[in-house]
Motif scaffolding. Structure first.
Motif, PDB file in Angstrom:
ATOM      1  N   VAL A 299      -2.195  -5.035  -2.498  1.00 66.07           N
ATOM      2  CA  VAL A 299      -1.181  -4.950  -3.551  1.00 66.07           C
ATOM      3  C   VAL A 299      -0.161  -6.074  -3.355  1.00 66.07           C
ATOM      4  O   VAL A 299      -0.088  -6.685  -2.288  1.00 66.07           O
ATOM      5  CB  VAL A 299      -0.439  -3.590  -3.535  1.00 66.07           C
ATOM      6  N   GLU A 300       0.623  -6.293  -4.378  1.00 65.55           N
ATOM      7  CA  GLU A 300       1.715  -7.259  -4.248  1.00 65.55           C
ATOM      8  C   GLU A 300       2.919  -6.529  -3.661  1.00 65.55           C
ATOM      9  O   GLU A 300       3.376  -5.532  -4.199  1.00 65.55           O
ATOM     10  CB  GLU A 300       2.069  -7.851  -5.614  1.00 65.55           C
TER      11      GLU A 300
ATOM     12  N   PRO B 227       6.445  -5.459  -3.138  1.00 66.47           N
ATOM     13  CA  PRO B 227       7.645  -5.567  -3.970  1.00 66.47           C
ATOM     14  C   PRO B 227       8.808  -6.252  -3.254  1.00 66.47           C
ATOM     15  O   PRO B 227       9.740  -6.728  -3.895  1.00 66.47           O
ATOM     16  CB  PRO B 227       7.975  -4.100  -4.296  1.00 66.47           C
ATOM     17  N   MET B 228       8.745  -6.288  -1.919  1.00 66.65           N
ATOM     18  CA  MET B 228       9.824  -6.905  -1.148  1.00 66.65           C
ATOM     19  C   MET B 228       9.673  -8.426  -1.081  1.00 66.65           C
ATOM     20  O   MET B 228      10.613  -9.170  -1.312  1.00 66.65           O
ATOM     21  CB  MET B 228       9.842  -6.332   0.275  1.00 66.65           C
ATOM     22  N   SER B 229       8.454  -8.888  -0.759  1.00 66.63           N
ATOM     23  CA  SER B 229       8.235 -10.323  -0.539  1.00 66.63           C
ATOM     24  C   SER B 229       7.478 -11.013  -1.669  1.00 66.63           C
ATOM     25  O   SER B 229       7.499 -12.232  -1.781  1.00 66.63           O
ATOM     26  CB  SER B 229       7.463 -10.524   0.768  1.00 66.63           C
ATOM     27  N   GLY B 230       6.788 -10.235  -2.495  1.00 68.09           N
ATOM     28  CA  GLY B 230       5.984 -10.819  -3.558  1.00 68.09           C
ATOM     29  C   GLY B 230       4.621 -11.287  -3.078  1.00 68.09           C
ATOM     30  O   GLY B 230       3.797 -11.755  -3.872  1.00 68.09           O
ATOM     31  N   LYS B 231       4.357 -11.145  -1.768  1.00 69.93           N
ATOM     32  CA  LYS B 231       3.083 -11.562  -1.195  1.00 69.93           C
ATOM     33  C   LYS B 231       2.075 -10.420  -1.255  1.00 69.93           C
ATOM     34  O   LYS B 231       2.450  -9.248  -1.370  1.00 69.93           O
ATOM     35  CB  LYS B 231       3.275 -12.004   0.255  1.00 69.93           C
ATOM     36  N   GLU B 232       0.802 -10.754  -1.161  1.00 70.60           N
ATOM     37  CA  GLU B 232      -0.240  -9.728  -1.141  1.00 70.60           C
ATOM     38  C   GLU B 232      -0.318  -9.111   0.251  1.00 70.60           C
ATOM     39  O   GLU B 232      -0.337  -9.821   1.257  1.00 70.60           O
ATOM     40  CB  GLU B 232      -1.598 -10.316  -1.533  1.00 70.60           C
ATOM     41  N   VAL B 233      -0.332  -7.791   0.304  1.00 73.85           N
ATOM     42  CA  VAL B 233      -0.405  -7.075   1.578  1.00 73.85           C
ATOM     43  C   VAL B 233      -1.412  -5.939   1.461  1.00 73.85           C
ATOM     44  O   VAL B 233      -1.742  -5.493   0.356  1.00 73.85           O
ATOM     45  CB  VAL B 233       0.972  -6.497   1.997  1.00 73.85           C
ATOM     46  N   LEU B 234      -1.884  -5.479   2.606  1.00 77.69           N
ATOM     47  CA  LEU B 234      -2.781  -4.320   2.614  1.00 77.69           C
ATOM     48  C   LEU B 234      -1.995  -3.062   2.294  1.00 77.69           C
ATOM     49  O   LEU B 234      -0.842  -2.902   2.713  1.00 77.69           O
ATOM     50  CB  LEU B 234      -3.443  -4.176   3.989  1.00 77.69           C
ATOM     51  N   ALA B 235      -2.614  -2.178   1.549  1.00 74.82           N
ATOM     52  CA  ALA B 235      -1.953  -0.925   1.174  1.00 74.82           C
ATOM     53  C   ALA B 235      -2.928   0.230   1.304  1.00 74.82           C
ATOM     54  O   ALA B 235      -4.154   0.040   1.272  1.00 74.82           O
ATOM     55  CB  ALA B 235      -1.428  -1.009  -0.253  1.00 74.82           C
ATOM     56  N   LEU B 236      -2.369   1.412   1.469  1.00 77.66           N
ATOM     57  CA  LEU B 236      -3.180   2.627   1.478  1.00 77.66           C
ATOM     58  C   LEU B 236      -3.123   3.223   0.086  1.00 77.66           C
ATOM     59  O   LEU B 236      -2.050   3.351  -0.512  1.00 77.66           O
ATOM     60  CB  LEU B 236      -2.644   3.626   2.509  1.00 77.66           C
ATOM     61  N   GLU B 237      -4.276   3.575  -0.442  1.00 71.94           N
ATOM     62  CA  GLU B 237      -4.375   4.068  -1.813  1.00 71.94           C
ATOM     63  C   GLU B 237      -4.978   5.463  -1.826  1.00 71.94           C
ATOM     64  O   GLU B 237      -5.911   5.765  -1.075  1.00 71.94           O
ATOM     65  CB  GLU B 237      -5.241   3.115  -2.638  1.00 71.94           C
ATOM     66  N   LEU B 238      -4.440   6.313  -2.683  1.00 73.37           N
ATOM     67  CA  LEU B 238      -5.015   7.634  -2.887  1.00 73.37           C
ATOM     68  C   LEU B 238      -6.183   7.486  -3.847  1.00 73.37           C
ATOM     69  O   LEU B 238      -6.019   6.945  -4.939  1.00 73.37           O
ATOM     70  CB  LEU B 238      -3.957   8.578  -3.458  1.00 73.37           C
ATOM     71  N   VAL B 239      -7.346   7.934  -3.434  1.00 70.10           N
ATOM     72  CA  VAL B 239      -8.552   7.761  -4.254  1.00 70.10           C
ATOM     73  C   VAL B 239      -8.398   8.412  -5.620  1.00 70.10           C
ATOM     74  O   VAL B 239      -8.774   7.842  -6.646  1.00 70.10           O
ATOM     75  CB  VAL B 239      -9.784   8.322  -3.506  1.00 70.10           C
TER      76      VAL B 239
END
Length: 355
Positions: free
Chosen positions: A177-178, A180-192
């Protein structure tokens, strides 16, 4: 009826409590609740590094290199020597550098702790709480670095990525995801997928348990003010009116509300209340809450809500940081309902303070 509707409309759109000065009053009992866990997180983090090693020990040199990453308050050697009932030094053979390992008592506690984490009951409870963390404010994704910040207070196992997440592929997935703090792409945990059965807040559960006839919209937050604390009259009047506003579930998306309205603040407080309720310790560093809030776009609202509602949240200044405590979760310095993970942590505290 028309007059009532008009008043409700005013509550939604008019801010009646702007930048009011609510004084901070120390709560000695909740300060003790925070203080007694001093060094606990660091001890368990160092313990986890030791038991993760194939030899179940670390060289003094390697242990010293962990000082910064574990945020130890002193050098690793001094930290180990201070907690001699948890850690012990030994020399594997003449001429070799000394190493550090767990004492038999600490190793026994670690095995019990892992049994708690690996039990089916606790594993399911942790997965559900983590899913609910992702669902707050109608969201389904959260950068993993935010989860790492809350990992300790959520009671996640230190190897949760390879154990818990892998065990529940129908719950969780990893995505990009992008930030929201840095605008960079980071790994995120997603609810299926959204889990409706989990989108019931702790306050709503209480209402349903004690009486189904009580409307959820009428929910008010439990208030616990210290005996020495008295809200000034105009603030007390505002709080009483604010409590009567409709309760909006923290799992609903209510961003359509005017961000400066009293109703929006009640929704913000509902999110903070539910977030703290999901934590095994019912408290966390203020920085962690603000970081979570920034990801939701609610960072500034979180800051105001924490200050405006001292009867719901207490901010302790102990242990070189600010810790937000959910007042209703404690009686004096003790948790009202102790999670099994917290039960194990108290045994570590007992070992730390032994002798």
């Amino acid at each position: 009826m028309a007059r009532s509707s008009k008043l409700y409309h005013q509550f939604i759109h008019i801010r009646t409590f702007v930048n009011a000065k609510v004084k901070w009053v120390r709560d000695p009992d909740l300060d003790i609740a925070v203080l007694k866990e001093k060094d606990l997180k660091e001890i368990i983090s160092l313990k986890n590094h030791i038991v993760s090693s194939p030899s179940k020990s670390l060289s003094i040199y390697n242990a010293s290199m962990l000082k910064s990453s574990l945020n130890l308050p002193t050098t690793t050697i001094k930290f180990v020597e201070k907690h001699r009932h948890v850690f012990t030094q030994f020399q594997p053979s003449p001429g070799l550098p000394p190493r550090v390992k767990l004492t038999p008592q600490a190793l026994s506690l670690h095995n019990e702790e892992m049994a708690v984490h690996n039990s089916e009951t606790n594993r399911q409870d942790t997965a559900r709480r983590l899913a609910r963390l992702l669902m707050l404010a109608g969201m389904t994704r959260l950068p993993i670095y935010v989860i790492e910040k809350l990992k300790w207070d959520m009671g996640l196992p230190y190897d949760y990525v390879t154990t818990l997440l892998a065990y529940y592929p129908d719950y969780f997935d990893v995505c990009v995801v992008e930030d929201p703090m840095s605008g960079k792409e980071v790994l995120a945990l997603e609810l299926v997928s959204w889990r409706k059965e989990l989108s019931v807040s702790e306050l709503e559960k209480r209402v349903m348990y004690y009486g189904a006839e009580k409307r959820r919209l009428d929910i008010q937050f439990p208030m616990f003010l210290p005996k020495s604390f008295a809200l000034e009259k105009r603030i007390k009047t505002w709080v009483e009116g604010w409590q009567k506003l409709p309760y909006i579930s923290p799992y609903e998306n209510a961003f359509h509300l005017d961000s400066n309205s009293d109703q929006a603040e009640k929704w913000t407080v509902a999110i903070l209340h539910e977030l703290l309720s999901l934590l095994v310790s019912k408290k966390t560093e203020r920085e962690n809450l603000i970081c979570y809030g920034e990801c939701l776009g609610l960072g500034s609202r979180f800051k105001k809500a924490l200050v405006h509602h001292p009867g719901i949240f207490y901010i302790s200044n102990k242990i070189r940081t600010q810790t937000v405590v959910l007042r209703e979760a404690y009686r004096n310095e003790f948790l009202v309902k102790k999670h099994p993970v917290m039960g194990m942590r108290y045994w570590y505290i007992h070992l730390m303070t032994k002798g």
